[in-house]
Design a protein around this motif. Structure first.
Motif, PDB file in Angstrom:
ATOM      1  N   SER A 146       0.810  -1.222   0.000  1.00  0.00           N
ATOM      2  CA  SER A 146       0.000   0.000   0.000  1.00  0.00           C
ATOM      3  C   SER A 146       0.842   1.271   0.000  1.00  0.00           C
ATOM      4  N   ARG A 196      -1.167   7.257 -11.725  1.00  0.00           N
ATOM      5  CA  ARG A 196      -1.831   6.085 -11.129  1.00  0.00           C
ATOM      6  C   ARG A 196      -0.898   4.890 -11.233  1.00  0.00           C
ATOM      7  N   GLU A 209      -0.926   1.057 -11.250  1.00  0.00           N
ATOM      8  CA  GLU A 209      -1.949   0.033 -11.474  1.00  0.00           C
ATOM      9  C   GLU A 209      -1.446  -1.392 -11.340  1.00  0.00           C
ATOM     10  N   ARG A 247      -4.861  -7.168  -4.402  1.00  0.00           N
ATOM     11  CA  ARG A 247      -6.285  -6.975  -4.763  1.00  0.00           C
ATOM     12  C   ARG A 247      -6.912  -5.874  -3.904  1.00  0.00           C
ATOM     13  N   GLU A 248      -6.678  -5.961  -2.596  1.00  0.00           N
ATOM     14  CA  GLU A 248      -7.267  -5.041  -1.626  1.00  0.00           C
ATOM     15  C   GLU A 248      -6.884  -3.585  -1.907  1.00  0.00           C
ATOM     16  N   TYR A 249      -5.653  -3.360  -2.345  1.00  0.00           N
ATOM     17  CA  TYR A 249      -5.187  -1.995  -2.596  1.00  0.00           C
ATOM     18  C   TYR A 249      -5.390  -1.575  -4.052  1.00  0.00           C
ATOM     19  N   LYS A 250      -6.304  -2.242  -4.721  1.00  0.00           N
ATOM     20  CA  LYS A 250      -6.830  -1.832  -6.040  1.00  0.00           C
ATOM     21  C   LYS A 250      -5.803  -1.790  -7.169  1.00  0.00           C
ATOM     22  N   TYR A 251      -4.862  -2.726  -7.151  1.00  0.00           N
ATOM     23  CA  TYR A 251      -4.009  -2.903  -8.321  1.00  0.00           C
ATOM     24  C   TYR A 251      -4.825  -3.682  -9.351  1.00  0.00           C
TER      25      TYR A 251
END
Length: 182
Positions: A117, A130, A132, A150-154
């Motif tokens: 994160s 961004r 990604e 996954r949780e940190y929106k990659y």
């Protein structure tokens, strides 16, 4: 990585993509070329700027570089100014390679999440872009690491895992092959 390889790809009609394009290619949001290649570079060494970037520009080829945040500006690593110039080319996707280049095999879950994160947040803040995609340090990952990504929106993450397949189900452990090893 050398010019002969890059010339071979471009002379033979290969189209280059970023790692962040892979989910879109697999879902059909981007129509893939018949011959495609994705080039990745890990760690953020200075020689990416001095040697690889001029060749990417010469052949107009895209690449993804994974930056270990706490190594920026250290001896033999890219400087902030190098990364700013790299970003301006629009030929290079910047991805996260954690805060510190530590194997996730030996870290507790909280430390793994911090590495995932904070590296993303710091890179986004520092460069106004961004982030990604993620590359696991040493290619080492486990279920906790994949969950953190996954949780940190990659959108995706890469490993060095020859058993993994390039599918929508494996977006968080995408396989890679080292250059020169076929």
């Amino acid at each position: 990585f050398d010019e002969k390889q890059l010339k071979l790809f471009t002379d033979n009609g290969y189209v280059s993509y970023f790692i962040k394009d892979i989910p879109k290619l697999l879902s059909g949001k981007i129509s893939p070329a018949s011959k495609k290649i994705v080039l990745t570079f890990d760690d953020g060494y200075e020689d990416f700027y001095s040697q690889a970037l001029p060749l990417l520009k010469k052949y107009n080829v895209k690449a993804t570089i994974y930056i270990t945040y706490n190594l920026i500006g250290k001896n033999d690593y890219l400087m902030v100014s190098d990364l700013q110039e790299i970003i301006k080319t629009n030929l290079v996707e910047i991805g996260s390679h954690a805060l510190d280049h530590k194997s996730f095999k030996y870290l507790k879950e909280e430390e793994i999440k911090k590495q995932i994160s904070e590296s993303k947040n710091n890179l986004e803040k520092e460069f106004g872009i961004r982030i990604e995609t993620f590359a696991y340090p040493y290619g080492d990952y486990n279920e906790k690491a994949m969950q953190g990504v996954r949780e940190y929106k990659y959108a995706a993450a890469v490993a060095i895992d020859k058993e993994s397949a390039l599918t929508k189900e494996n977006l968080f452990n995408l396989p890679r092959v080292r250059a020169g090893i076929f």
